[in-house]
Motif scaffolding. Sequence first.
Motif, PDB file in Angstrom:
ATOM      1  N   PRO A 120     -54.684  91.010 -36.551  1.00 38.45           N
ATOM      2  CA  PRO A 120     -53.527  90.752 -35.681  1.00 38.45           C
ATOM      3  C   PRO A 120     -52.200  90.900 -36.433  1.00 38.45           C
ATOM      4  O   PRO A 120     -52.154  90.745 -37.660  1.00 38.45           O
ATOM      5  CB  PRO A 120     -53.732  89.292 -35.247  1.00 38.45           C
ATOM      6  N   ASP A 121     -51.147  91.180 -35.680  1.00 37.98           N
ATOM      7  CA  ASP A 121     -49.819  91.387 -36.282  1.00 37.98           C
ATOM      8  C   ASP A 121     -49.415  90.245 -37.217  1.00 37.98           C
ATOM      9  O   ASP A 121     -48.908  90.474 -38.324  1.00 37.98           O
ATOM     10  CB  ASP A 121     -48.754  91.492 -35.181  1.00 37.98           C
ATOM     11  N   ALA A 122     -49.622  89.019 -36.762  1.00 37.34           N
ATOM     12  CA  ALA A 122     -49.177  87.867 -37.567  1.00 37.34           C
ATOM     13  C   ALA A 122     -49.892  87.855 -38.912  1.00 37.34           C
ATOM     14  O   ALA A 122     -49.275  87.588 -39.958  1.00 37.34           O
ATOM     15  CB  ALA A 122     -49.444  86.558 -36.820  1.00 37.34           C
ATOM     16  N   VAL A 123     -51.174  88.170 -38.885  1.00 35.36           N
ATOM     17  CA  VAL A 123     -51.948  88.165 -40.136  1.00 35.36           C
ATOM     18  C   VAL A 123     -51.492  89.310 -41.037  1.00 35.36           C
ATOM     19  O   VAL A 123     -51.310  89.144 -42.252  1.00 35.36           O
ATOM     20  CB  VAL A 123     -53.460  88.281 -39.821  1.00 35.36           C
ATOM     21  N   ALA A 124     -51.285  90.476 -40.421  1.00 34.94           N
ATOM     22  CA  ALA A 124     -50.830  91.628 -41.214  1.00 34.94           C
ATOM     23  C   ALA A 124     -49.509  91.311 -41.916  1.00 34.94           C
ATOM     24  O   ALA A 124     -49.339  91.600 -43.113  1.00 34.94           O
ATOM     25  CB  ALA A 124     -50.674  92.845 -40.311  1.00 34.94           C
ATOM     26  N   LEU A 125     -48.598  90.697 -41.201  1.00 37.77           N
ATOM     27  CA  LEU A 125     -47.294  90.369 -41.806  1.00 37.77           C
ATOM     28  C   LEU A 125     -47.432  89.317 -42.901  1.00 37.77           C
ATOM     29  O   LEU A 125     -46.759  89.378 -43.929  1.00 37.77           O
ATOM     30  CB  LEU A 125     -46.323  89.892 -40.721  1.00 37.77           C
ATOM     31  N   GLN A 126     -48.323  88.371 -42.639  1.00 37.51           N
ATOM     32  CA  GLN A 126     -48.558  87.337 -43.659  1.00 37.51           C
ATOM     33  C   GLN A 126     -49.046  87.995 -44.960  1.00 37.51           C
ATOM     34  O   GLN A 126     -48.568  87.679 -46.043  1.00 37.51           O
ATOM     35  CB  GLN A 126     -49.627  86.396 -43.135  1.00 37.51           C
ATOM     36  N   PHE A 127     -49.965  88.941 -44.826  1.00 32.48           N
ATOM     37  CA  PHE A 127     -50.486  89.623 -46.016  1.00 32.48           C
ATOM     38  C   PHE A 127     -49.410  90.490 -46.671  1.00 32.48           C
ATOM     39  O   PHE A 127     -49.280  90.529 -47.891  1.00 32.48           O
ATOM     40  CB  PHE A 127     -51.688  90.495 -45.647  1.00 32.48           C
ATOM     41  N   LEU A 128     -48.645  91.176 -45.842  1.00 33.23           N
ATOM     42  CA  LEU A 128     -47.594  92.040 -46.398  1.00 33.23           C
ATOM     43  C   LEU A 128     -46.509  91.216 -47.089  1.00 33.23           C
ATOM     44  O   LEU A 128     -45.790  91.714 -47.949  1.00 33.23           O
ATOM     45  CB  LEU A 128     -46.970  92.893 -45.287  1.00 33.23           C
ATOM     46  N   GLY A 129     -46.418  89.959 -46.716  1.00 34.70           N
ATOM     47  CA  GLY A 129     -45.411  89.081 -47.307  1.00 34.70           C
ATOM     48  C   GLY A 129     -45.629  88.826 -48.793  1.00 34.70           C
ATOM     49  O   GLY A 129     -44.723  88.354 -49.481  1.00 34.70           O
ATOM     50  N   HIS A 130     -46.806  89.176 -49.305  1.00 33.58           N
ATOM     51  CA  HIS A 130     -47.038  88.995 -50.744  1.00 33.58           C
ATOM     52  C   HIS A 130     -46.233  89.992 -51.574  1.00 33.58           C
ATOM     53  O   HIS A 130     -46.108  89.838 -52.781  1.00 33.58           O
ATOM     54  CB  HIS A 130     -48.526  89.141 -51.068  1.00 33.58           C
ATOM     55  N   ASP A 131     -45.732  91.036 -50.917  1.00 33.10           N
ATOM     56  CA  ASP A 131     -44.943  92.038 -51.625  1.00 33.10           C
ATOM     57  C   ASP A 131     -43.482  91.593 -51.682  1.00 33.10           C
ATOM     58  O   ASP A 131     -42.795  91.584 -50.668  1.00 33.10           O
ATOM     59  CB  ASP A 131     -45.064  93.385 -50.892  1.00 33.10           C
ATOM     60  N   ARG A 140     -38.749  92.140 -32.932  1.00 31.81           N
ATOM     61  CA  ARG A 140     -38.152  92.502 -31.629  1.00 31.81           C
ATOM     62  C   ARG A 140     -39.182  92.521 -30.507  1.00 31.81           C
ATOM     63  O   ARG A 140     -38.863  92.180 -29.380  1.00 31.81           O
ATOM     64  CB  ARG A 140     -37.466  93.867 -31.735  1.00 31.81           C
ATOM     65  N   ARG A 141     -40.413  92.912 -30.828  1.00 32.26           N
ATOM     66  CA  ARG A 141     -41.365  93.104 -29.731  1.00 32.26           C
ATOM     67  C   ARG A 141     -42.296  91.909 -29.505  1.00 32.26           C
ATOM     68  O   ARG A 141     -43.013  91.865 -28.508  1.00 32.26           O
ATOM     69  CB  ARG A 141     -42.216  94.355 -29.996  1.00 32.26           C
ATOM     70  N   SER A 142     -42.314  90.923 -30.431  1.00 29.47           N
ATOM     71  CA  SER A 142     -43.345  89.885 -30.354  1.00 29.47           C
ATOM     72  C   SER A 142     -42.804  88.508 -30.016  1.00 29.47           C
ATOM     73  O   SER A 142     -41.601  88.254 -30.077  1.00 29.47           O
ATOM     74  CB  SER A 142     -44.083  89.785 -31.692  1.00 29.47           C
ATOM     75  N   LYS A 143     -43.762  87.652 -29.710  1.00 28.92           N
ATOM     76  CA  LYS A 143     -43.464  86.234 -29.525  1.00 28.92           C
ATOM     77  C   LYS A 143     -44.445  85.466 -30.398  1.00 28.92           C
ATOM     78  O   LYS A 143     -45.386  86.035 -30.928  1.00 28.92           O
ATOM     79  CB  LYS A 143     -43.664  85.843 -28.060  1.00 28.92           C
ATOM     80  N   GLY A 144     -44.236  84.174 -30.499  1.00 23.82           N
ATOM     81  CA  GLY A 144     -45.210  83.321 -31.164  1.00 23.82           C
ATOM     82  C   GLY A 144     -45.355  83.575 -32.650  1.00 23.82           C
ATOM     83  O   GLY A 144     -44.376  83.857 -33.353  1.00 23.82           O
ATOM     84  N   ALA A 145     -46.600  83.523 -33.112  1.00 25.86           N
ATOM     85  CA  ALA A 145     -46.869  83.549 -34.556  1.00 25.86           C
ATOM     86  C   ALA A 145     -46.374  84.836 -35.209  1.00 25.86           C
ATOM     87  O   ALA A 145     -45.843  84.802 -36.331  1.00 25.86           O
ATOM     88  CB  ALA A 145     -48.363  83.367 -34.801  1.00 25.86           C
ATOM     89  N   ALA A 146     -46.556  85.979 -34.545  1.00 20.37           N
ATOM     90  CA  ALA A 146     -46.150  87.252 -35.149  1.00 20.37           C
ATOM     91  C   ALA A 146     -44.636  87.277 -35.383  1.00 20.37           C
ATOM     92  O   ALA A 146     -44.158  87.744 -36.425  1.00 20.37           O
ATOM     93  CB  ALA A 146     -46.565  88.414 -34.254  1.00 20.37           C
ATOM     94  N   ARG A 147     -43.890  86.767 -34.432  1.00 14.82           N
ATOM     95  CA  ARG A 147     -42.429  86.750 -34.575  1.00 14.82           C
ATOM     96  C   ARG A 147     -42.024  85.839 -35.737  1.00 14.82           C
ATOM     97  O   ARG A 147     -41.119  86.158 -36.509  1.00 14.82           O
ATOM     98  CB  ARG A 147     -41.813  86.270 -33.253  1.00 14.82           C
ATOM     99  N   GLU A 148     -42.717  84.718 -35.863  1.00 18.16           N
ATOM    100  CA  GLU A 148     -42.388  83.798 -36.960  1.00 18.16           C
ATOM    101  C   GLU A 148     -42.734  84.409 -38.323  1.00 18.16           C
ATOM    102  O   GLU A 148     -41.988  84.263 -39.291  1.00 18.16           O
ATOM    103  CB  GLU A 148     -43.120  82.464 -36.762  1.00 18.16           C
TER     104      GLU A 148
END
Lengths: 385, 294
Positions: free
Chosen positions: B144-155, B169-177
């Motif tokens: 899911p988007d939220a998980v992908a961003l969480q992982f990418l956040g290690h960079d 811009r396109r999401s709500k909830g966990a992905a937006r956060e």
Amino acid sequence: MTKTTAGSRHRSADEREHERLIHLARQDPDSGAALVRLLDERAPHHHGRSTASTNRLRARVFIEFGDLGLPSAAMPFVLEELESGLDPSTVAAAGRALLGATEPLPTDAGPLLVSAIERLRGNDEEVRFLAANVGTILPTAIEDLTGTIEQLGPSAAPARAALAELLEHHQCCFNPAVRTRLEAALHRLGSEDRPPCCHAPSDTHEPSTAPGGNDATLTTDLTTLVLEDQDGNRASFAERFHGRATAITFFYTRCTNPQRCSLTVARLASLARRIDDARLDCGVAGISYDPRYDRPDRLRTYGAERGMTFSPRCSLLRTIGPFEPLIDALDLGVGFGPVTVNQHRLDLMVVDSDLCVRAHRTRRLWSEDDVLADLNAATGVTRAQ
Amino acid sequence: MPAIDVDEYRNRYEQELERTRTQSTRTKGARSYTDGEPGDFIAVDDARDDLGPRVAQLLAVATDRDRKIDDRLDALQALSALEFLGARFSPYRAEWVSTLRTLAEDPRATVRRSALEQLALRQDPHARELLLTGLDKPASALVPDAVALQFLGHDGHGDAVPAARKVYRRSKGAAREEALRILATDPGSAAMLERLMKDKSEKSSVRRISAAALQDLDPSRFEKAARRVVADDDDFNEIRSTSLTGLALRRTAESAPDDALVQTVTKLHSSSRSPAVKASASRFLAATRDRSET
């Protein structure tokens, strides 16, 4: 042990763009020079790209050098990558570039191949610059570098002592197959180091000339550029550096390569201590490539953690406003991705008390002795004037 | 979720952690791995062991799609633990990374996620590409988007910032956060973070993430926004508490004593019925006293 294979790979838009750039460079009447231009950190094709993307293009260009021939202008890039590169595939590709050399290799090329293997011990992975289909077995970066040493044979003879030491002290870090190949490579290097006359001298300790030639005086734009130090004190470039020879280098706190920015600042701290001990009237300074992120408190913490004792002669700085004027005026090798630096070389310059650039060391790790000599020379030149 | 004092939260967290540790020790002890089980390795490890056969066995289990999912995940966990052996694991590292890259596209979602997480922790370029492709083309996303961003956040290089902007811009909830957490590394996003921090129509969690991000990116900007939030009696307790805590932590040299702010916070301390706001106000006033004494 049976090797697993990497996941299926499809060419991304990024890779297709790299193919196009390489193709265009190969079509150029001076293809070697065109390929070298692709390595320039400031070139537009790197702008806005991620670090991974710039690394991938570098690796592709290095591979081309291995096939088409290695121009002398590319050698500093190759040695730089072997000495301080972080990405295993790019480092292995730099090794392959040496196979395209038609002239004798610099004496430190072989030892740098060995030091690259040593550095990648805990970070090895399959190389990514070879086409892979499911089921293909790709060499790892260490296997690839070992293969390069084997192929270079006596040309890499100065690596013999370093390779023997690596095998003696770190053999547990390699699997049996790699150990066997490293031993074979050692055998191929010959029983004795080749005499130095068979190799080109290394230019490690020679600074390049200053931008615009020696005695280049900095432009007015740069002298009025405002810099802020780790304590929030602001002064213009001229106010900060006029009247005292200074070694100036560049870094950013988000750099993930311990061989580049972190080491640079640690060495700068050590250099400052030696200057103090010798009671020289000189200074050191590091300027951040990433001024919007590297606020004074970050600079202070980063420097202190690397042994800096801050004073007017020893500071970490950032520009107030854009960094670009420094790139242009000092001919710095740095490129920027979506948010911060995506690729940079090592740049250290010594400016004298009149703000003339007296020495400019690029790409290779510098030694404190060499920079102290540069500072002494800059001080002497100023006095003579 | 009702507001909670940070000290109380820390106590609860430590108790929970201790309870989990105890359970985990019990589980491991009860399992008593028989020879050949994935997790067995850790128990039998010895400096003299040859890791080769064990690593091969674990890799085989991790990649065997016919094995039970728990066995495969255990094998991945055991291999991950072996990395702590440092030099002894070095000969197998390349193969381990290759296996992870293969498993990043495994049909089983939990295996994919585990592999991608481990690759992301080492900022693997292959995993990064897979994750960014998934954000660009959600139909082919591996997580899911939220998980992908969480992982990418290690960079820490912020290479995922352009993708995070799109997701924001396109999401709500966990992905937006999660997108906001990535944008916290981008000085160019400071204005947007300030706007979100002050926006009463935004979710409390979004405002608090924005406040924390702004505090890190641009402390002066944060201070201005935080003063406004603290002084606004109509604003919510969570963001007022977060802002006060941030102001208490901001002890930079340029911060001059500010009687008006101290008065506001003193009044807030005595009038607020929120334990979180009271606690943050106390912290701020104590920090102010400490500052004036030094």
